[in-house]
Design a protein around this motif. Structure first.
Motif, PDB file in Angstrom:
ATOM      1  N   VAL A  40       0.919  -1.143  -0.190  1.00 23.16           N
ATOM      2  CA  VAL A  40      -0.108  -0.071  -0.086  1.00 23.16           C
ATOM      3  C   VAL A  40       0.990   1.337  -0.113  1.00 23.16           C
ATOM      4  O   VAL A  40       0.875   2.106  -0.736  1.00 23.16           O
ATOM      5  N   THR A  41       1.565   1.386   1.074  1.00 20.97           N
ATOM      6  CA  THR A  41       2.444   2.664   1.117  1.00 20.97           C
ATOM      7  C   THR A  41       3.461   2.434   2.123  1.00 20.97           C
ATOM      8  O   THR A  41       3.573   1.292   3.006  1.00 20.97           O
ATOM      9  N   GLN A  42       4.391   3.432   2.144  1.00 21.46           N
ATOM     10  CA  GLN A  42       5.680   3.396   3.067  1.00 21.46           C
ATOM     11  C   GLN A  42       5.769   4.586   3.758  1.00 21.46           C
ATOM     12  O   GLN A  42       5.913   5.661   3.077  1.00 21.46           O
ATOM     13  N   SER A  69       1.014   2.463  -4.225  1.00 22.57           N
ATOM     14  CA  SER A  69      -0.046   2.060  -5.065  1.00 22.57           C
ATOM     15  C   SER A  69      -1.173   3.214  -4.665  1.00 22.57           C
ATOM     16  O   SER A  69      -1.369   3.612  -3.648  1.00 22.57           O
ATOM     17  N   GLU A  70      -1.829   3.182  -5.662  1.00 21.63           N
ATOM     18  CA  GLU A  70      -3.043   4.011  -5.369  1.00 21.63           C
ATOM     19  C   GLU A  70      -4.212   3.467  -4.654  1.00 21.63           C
ATOM     20  O   GLU A  70      -5.146   4.122  -3.888  1.00 21.63           O
ATOM     21  N   ALA A  71      -3.870   2.203  -3.945  1.00 23.71           N
ATOM     22  CA  ALA A  71      -4.602   1.718  -2.955  1.00 23.71           C
ATOM     23  C   ALA A  71      -4.784   2.269  -1.902  1.00 23.71           C
ATOM     24  O   ALA A  71      -5.588   2.401  -0.851  1.00 23.71           O
ATOM     25  N   GLU A 107       2.272   6.948  -7.995  1.00 27.31           N
ATOM     26  CA  GLU A 107       2.801   5.493  -7.769  1.00 27.31           C
ATOM     27  C   GLU A 107       4.395   6.032  -7.548  1.00 27.31           C
ATOM     28  O   GLU A 107       5.071   6.406  -8.453  1.00 27.31           O
ATOM     29  N   ASN A 108       5.086   5.650  -6.697  1.00 22.72           N
ATOM     30  CA  ASN A 108       6.557   5.629  -6.420  1.00 22.72           C
ATOM     31  C   ASN A 108       6.881   7.084  -6.216  1.00 22.72           C
ATOM     32  O   ASN A 108       7.788   7.378  -6.121  1.00 22.72           O
ATOM     33  N   GLY A 109       5.799   8.110  -5.829  1.00 20.84           N
ATOM     34  CA  GLY A 109       6.053   9.445  -5.525  1.00 20.84           C
ATOM     35  C   GLY A 109       6.323   9.653  -3.935  1.00 20.84           C
ATOM     36  O   GLY A 109       6.019   8.617  -3.223  1.00 20.84           O
TER      37      GLY A 109
END
Length: 199
Positions: A40-42, A69-71, A107-109
């Motif tokens: 999901v995210t970090q 992820s856009e999730a 994503e990855n931003g």
């Protein structure tokens, strides 16, 4: 380039970054962390202001997320303030799917979320942890915690972002009496804040 539609002049330049390290390294106030809620995210960094904080003040917490992820737009962050005895002193919920995030999420931003937390006037002074959990805003189910040995539903006392609440504007981490003493190979005594009695 971004152009002014009336004059045709360049008003800004967009430079893609290959990773978020460039942004994080540019600021000395960002504390680096690695809370990995894949896929999901970090959480890669945070800022706390003011630090230390007095009871009755508003704490500004900036969280820097690497968007995996856009999730993540379907998730929220649960922030809990706990003392050294693991007692809950405050709790806040914030959704990551705010409207202003929709234009920034890539994503990855790298995405910044800012949270304003009111510290209750009766909060005793001392060290606290800001404990974070990620939850699905539709099912309220928590994501597995990124720290090893942590299970969903556990309340780990030793994980989170360190915060100090003080009675005055003094920083309890800066002892008024400086004393440097090496205690073994892993501990160094930097100072003390009460009278030192030598027998």
């Amino acid at each position: 380039p971004f152009l002014n539609p009336y004059t045709g002049q360049t008003v800004a330049l967009l430079t893609p970054l290959e990773n978020v390290e460039t942004v994080l390294a540019a600021s000395q106030s960002i504390h680096r962390v690695n809370f990995d809620w894949s896929p999901v995210t970090q959480l890669v960094g945070y800022e706390i202001s003011p630090d230390p904080i007095q009871a009755g003040q508003v704490l500004v917490l900036n969280l820097y997320w690497q968007d995996l992820s856009e999730a993540a737009l379907d998730y929220g962050v649960l922030i809990q303030l706990v003392n050294s005895r693991d007692d809950l002193a405050g709790e806040w919920e914030h959704h990551l799917s705010l409207l202003d995030r929709l234009v920034r999420w890539r994503e990855n931003g790298l995405t910044l979320s800012q949270h304003k937390l009111w510290i209750n006037p009766g909060t005793p002074p001392g060290p606290y942890l800001l404990r974070l959990d990620l939850f699905d805003i539709n099912t309220e189910e928590r994501r597995p915690h990124p720290l090893p040995g942590y299970e969903v539903g556990d309340e780990p006392a030793m994980s989170g972002l360190l915060l100090y609440v003080t009675e005055a504007k003094t920083d309890p981490r800066q002892p008024p009496n400086i004393l440097q003493a090496q205690l073994g190979e892993q501990i160094e005594l930097l100072g003390y804040s009460s009278p030192l009695i030598v027998l």
